[in-house]
Design a protein around this motif. Sequence first.
Motif, PDB file in Angstrom:
ATOM      1  N   GLY A   6     -10.041   2.535  12.024  1.00 24.90           N
ATOM      2  CA  GLY A   6      -8.728   2.258  13.356  1.00 24.90           C
ATOM      3  C   GLY A   6      -8.374   0.672  12.953  1.00 24.90           C
ATOM      4  N   ILE A   7      -9.074   0.277  11.840  1.00 25.81           N
ATOM      5  CA  ILE A   7      -8.850  -1.408  11.703  1.00 25.81           C
ATOM      6  C   ILE A   7      -7.536  -1.229  10.920  1.00 25.81           C
ATOM      7  CG2 ILE A   7     -10.083  -3.631  11.316  1.00 25.81           C
ATOM      8  CD1 ILE A   7     -12.835  -1.709  11.620  1.00 25.81           C
ATOM      9  N   THR A   8      -6.559  -2.399  11.352  1.00 25.49           N
ATOM     10  CA  THR A   8      -5.681  -3.163  11.089  1.00 25.49           C
ATOM     11  C   THR A   8      -6.009  -4.187  10.629  1.00 25.49           C
ATOM     12  OG1 THR A   8      -4.340  -3.130  12.388  1.00 25.49           O
ATOM     13  CG2 THR A   8      -4.357  -1.014  12.137  1.00 25.49           C
ATOM     14  N   ALA A   9      -4.763  -4.305   9.480  1.00 24.91           N
ATOM     15  CA  ALA A   9      -4.822  -6.241   9.271  1.00 24.91           C
ATOM     16  C   ALA A   9      -4.352  -6.855  10.368  1.00 24.91           C
ATOM     17  CB  ALA A   9      -4.089  -6.520   8.268  1.00 24.91           C
ATOM     18  N   HIS A  10      -4.523  -8.729  10.850  1.00 24.06           N
ATOM     19  CA  HIS A  10      -4.549  -8.868  11.512  1.00 24.06           C
ATOM     20  C   HIS A  10      -3.655 -10.174  11.613  1.00 24.06           C
ATOM     21  CE1 HIS A  10      -7.160  -6.755  14.943  1.00 24.06           C
ATOM     22  NE2 HIS A  10      -7.615  -6.807  13.949  1.00 24.06           N
ATOM     23  N   ARG A  11      -2.563 -10.413  11.668  1.00 24.55           N
ATOM     24  CA  ARG A  11      -1.626 -11.521  11.610  1.00 24.55           C
ATOM     25  C   ARG A  11      -2.187 -12.088  12.626  1.00 24.55           C
ATOM     26  NH1 ARG A  11       4.306  -8.431  11.238  1.00 24.55           N
ATOM     27  NH2 ARG A  11       3.844  -7.740   9.918  1.00 24.55           N
ATOM     28  N   LYS A  12      -1.747 -13.997  11.531  1.00 23.56           N
ATOM     29  CA  LYS A  12      -2.290 -15.364  12.698  1.00 23.56           C
ATOM     30  C   LYS A  12      -0.919 -16.286  12.878  1.00 23.56           C
ATOM     31  CE  LYS A  12      -7.052 -15.147  12.272  1.00 23.56           C
ATOM     32  NZ  LYS A  12      -7.836 -16.480  11.821  1.00 23.56           N
ATOM     33  N   GLU A  42     -14.195  -4.376   2.373  1.00 24.47           N
ATOM     34  CA  GLU A  42     -13.630  -3.398   2.849  1.00 24.47           C
ATOM     35  C   GLU A  42     -12.512  -2.818   2.215  1.00 24.47           C
ATOM     36  OE1 GLU A  42     -16.048  -0.602   4.265  1.00 24.47           O
ATOM     37  OE2 GLU A  42     -17.141  -2.722   4.997  1.00 24.47           O
ATOM     38  N   GLN A  43     -12.849  -1.175   1.884  1.00 22.19           N
ATOM     39  CA  GLN A  43     -11.349  -0.863   1.435  1.00 22.19           C
ATOM     40  C   GLN A  43     -10.621  -0.465   2.407  1.00 22.19           C
ATOM     41  OE1 GLN A  43     -13.466   2.188  -0.566  1.00 22.19           O
ATOM     42  NE2 GLN A  43     -12.213   2.215  -2.162  1.00 22.19           N
ATOM     43  N   THR A  44      -8.759  -0.331   2.876  1.00 18.60           N
ATOM     44  CA  THR A  44      -8.274  -0.839   3.170  1.00 18.60           C
ATOM     45  C   THR A  44      -8.401   0.939   4.193  1.00 18.60           C
ATOM     46  OG1 THR A  44      -7.294  -1.824   2.760  1.00 18.60           O
ATOM     47  CG2 THR A  44      -5.546  -0.512   4.032  1.00 18.60           C
ATOM     48  N   SER A  45      -8.939   1.978   2.935  1.00 26.58           N
ATOM     49  CA  SER A  45      -8.669   3.659   3.558  1.00 26.58           C
ATOM     50  C   SER A  45     -10.236   3.704   4.735  1.00 26.58           C
ATOM     51  CB  SER A  45      -9.007   4.591   2.007  1.00 26.58           C
ATOM     52  OG  SER A  45     -10.339   3.984   1.776  1.00 26.58           O
ATOM     53  N   VAL A  46     -11.275   2.991   4.772  1.00 25.29           N
ATOM     54  CA  VAL A  46     -12.166   2.931   5.611  1.00 25.29           C
ATOM     55  C   VAL A  46     -11.794   2.028   6.068  1.00 25.29           C
ATOM     56  CG1 VAL A  46     -15.230   2.231   5.384  1.00 25.29           C
ATOM     57  CG2 VAL A  46     -13.492   3.077   3.372  1.00 25.29           C
ATOM     58  N   LEU A  47     -11.765   0.849   6.009  1.00 22.21           N
ATOM     59  CA  LEU A  47     -11.069  -0.165   7.535  1.00 22.21           C
ATOM     60  C   LEU A  47      -9.627   1.255   8.952  1.00 22.21           C
ATOM     61  CD1 LEU A  47     -10.136  -2.939   6.242  1.00 22.21           C
ATOM     62  CD2 LEU A  47     -12.187  -2.437   7.338  1.00 22.21           C
ATOM     63  N   ARG A  48      -8.722   1.748   8.068  1.00 22.57           N
ATOM     64  CA  ARG A  48      -7.927   2.444   8.789  1.00 22.57           C
ATOM     65  C   ARG A  48      -8.966   4.141   8.963  1.00 22.57           C
ATOM     66  NH1 ARG A  48      -2.632   1.465   6.574  1.00 22.57           N
ATOM     67  NH2 ARG A  48      -2.807  -0.331   6.467  1.00 22.57           N
ATOM     68  N   THR A  73       0.980  -1.141  -0.172  1.00 21.14           N
ATOM     69  CA  THR A  73       0.222   0.313   0.017  1.00 21.14           C
ATOM     70  C   THR A  73       0.505   1.311  -0.370  1.00 21.14           C
ATOM     71  OG1 THR A  73       0.174   0.133   2.270  1.00 21.14           O
ATOM     72  CG2 THR A  73      -2.332  -0.999   1.131  1.00 21.14           C
ATOM     73  N   ARG A  74       0.704   2.876  -0.289  1.00 23.57           N
ATOM     74  CA  ARG A  74       1.305   3.718  -0.467  1.00 23.57           C
ATOM     75  C   ARG A  74       1.398   4.710   0.698  1.00 23.57           C
ATOM     76  NH1 ARG A  74       2.303   6.180  -5.344  1.00 23.57           N
ATOM     77  NH2 ARG A  74       1.396   4.590  -6.525  1.00 23.57           N
ATOM     78  N   GLU A  75       1.745   4.013   1.272  1.00 24.53           N
ATOM     79  CA  GLU A  75       1.798   4.569   2.647  1.00 24.53           C
ATOM     80  C   GLU A  75       3.087   5.361   2.773  1.00 24.53           C
ATOM     81  OE1 GLU A  75      -0.702   2.957   5.518  1.00 24.53           O
ATOM     82  OE2 GLU A  75      -0.189   1.261   4.449  1.00 24.53           O
ATOM     83  N   GLY A  76       4.524   6.120   2.212  1.00 23.95           N
ATOM     84  CA  GLY A  76       5.761   6.102   2.475  1.00 23.95           C
ATOM     85  C   GLY A  76       6.920   4.949   2.352  1.00 23.95           C
ATOM     86  N   VAL A  77       6.628   4.256   1.411  1.00 24.44           N
ATOM     87  CA  VAL A  77       7.811   3.253   2.105  1.00 24.44           C
ATOM     88  C   VAL A  77       8.672   4.238   0.767  1.00 24.44           C
ATOM     89  CG1 VAL A  77       8.480   1.266   0.972  1.00 24.44           C
ATOM     90  CG2 VAL A  77       6.071   1.321   1.605  1.00 24.44           C
ATOM     91  N   THR A  78       9.983   3.979   1.909  1.00 21.87           N
ATOM     92  CA  THR A  78      11.249   5.031   1.075  1.00 21.87           C
ATOM     93  C   THR A  78      11.562   4.397   0.141  1.00 21.87           C
ATOM     94  OG1 THR A  78      12.951   3.820   2.726  1.00 21.87           O
ATOM     95  CG2 THR A  78      11.547   6.433   3.167  1.00 21.87           C
ATOM     96  N   ARG A  79      12.783   5.458  -0.670  1.00 22.98           N
ATOM     97  CA  ARG A  79      13.485   4.601  -1.603  1.00 22.98           C
ATOM     98  C   ARG A  79      14.840   3.552  -1.801  1.00 22.98           C
ATOM     99  NH1 ARG A  79      17.745   9.052  -4.890  1.00 22.98           N
ATOM    100  NH2 ARG A  79      17.228   7.023  -7.297  1.00 22.98           N
ATOM    101  N   GLU A  80      15.420   4.229   0.219  1.00 23.96           N
ATOM    102  CA  GLU A  80      16.009   3.266   0.646  1.00 23.96           C
ATOM    103  C   GLU A  80      15.671   1.810   1.067  1.00 23.96           C
ATOM    104  OE1 GLU A  80      15.663   6.385   1.529  1.00 23.96           O
ATOM    105  OE2 GLU A  80      17.527   7.319   0.940  1.00 23.96           O
TER     106      GLU A  80
END
Length: 72
Positions: free
Chosen positions: A66-72, A57-63, A9-16
């Motif tokens: 305040g909902i984020t993906a959960h890891r199992k 749901e769209q990730t933007s709506v979930l964010r 997702t486009r969330e500020g992944v840097t060039r580095e």
Amino acid sequence: MPYVKIEVTREGVTREQKQLLIKGVTALITDVLDKDPHLTHVIIQEIELDDWGYAGEQTSVLREKGITAHRK
């Protein structure tokens, strides 16, 4: 010719950070598959939050909720 596509997702992944991903994936392909790194292609594609979804749901709506993906 290995081809690896990484979608994030486009969330500020840097060039580095992208460089580290490209370097790490290339090294992994070289080590595991014994492929020439000069023939390995890594593509990083950034996806807008409106264009990525899960749980119906769209990730933007979930964010926004305040909902984020959960890891199992």
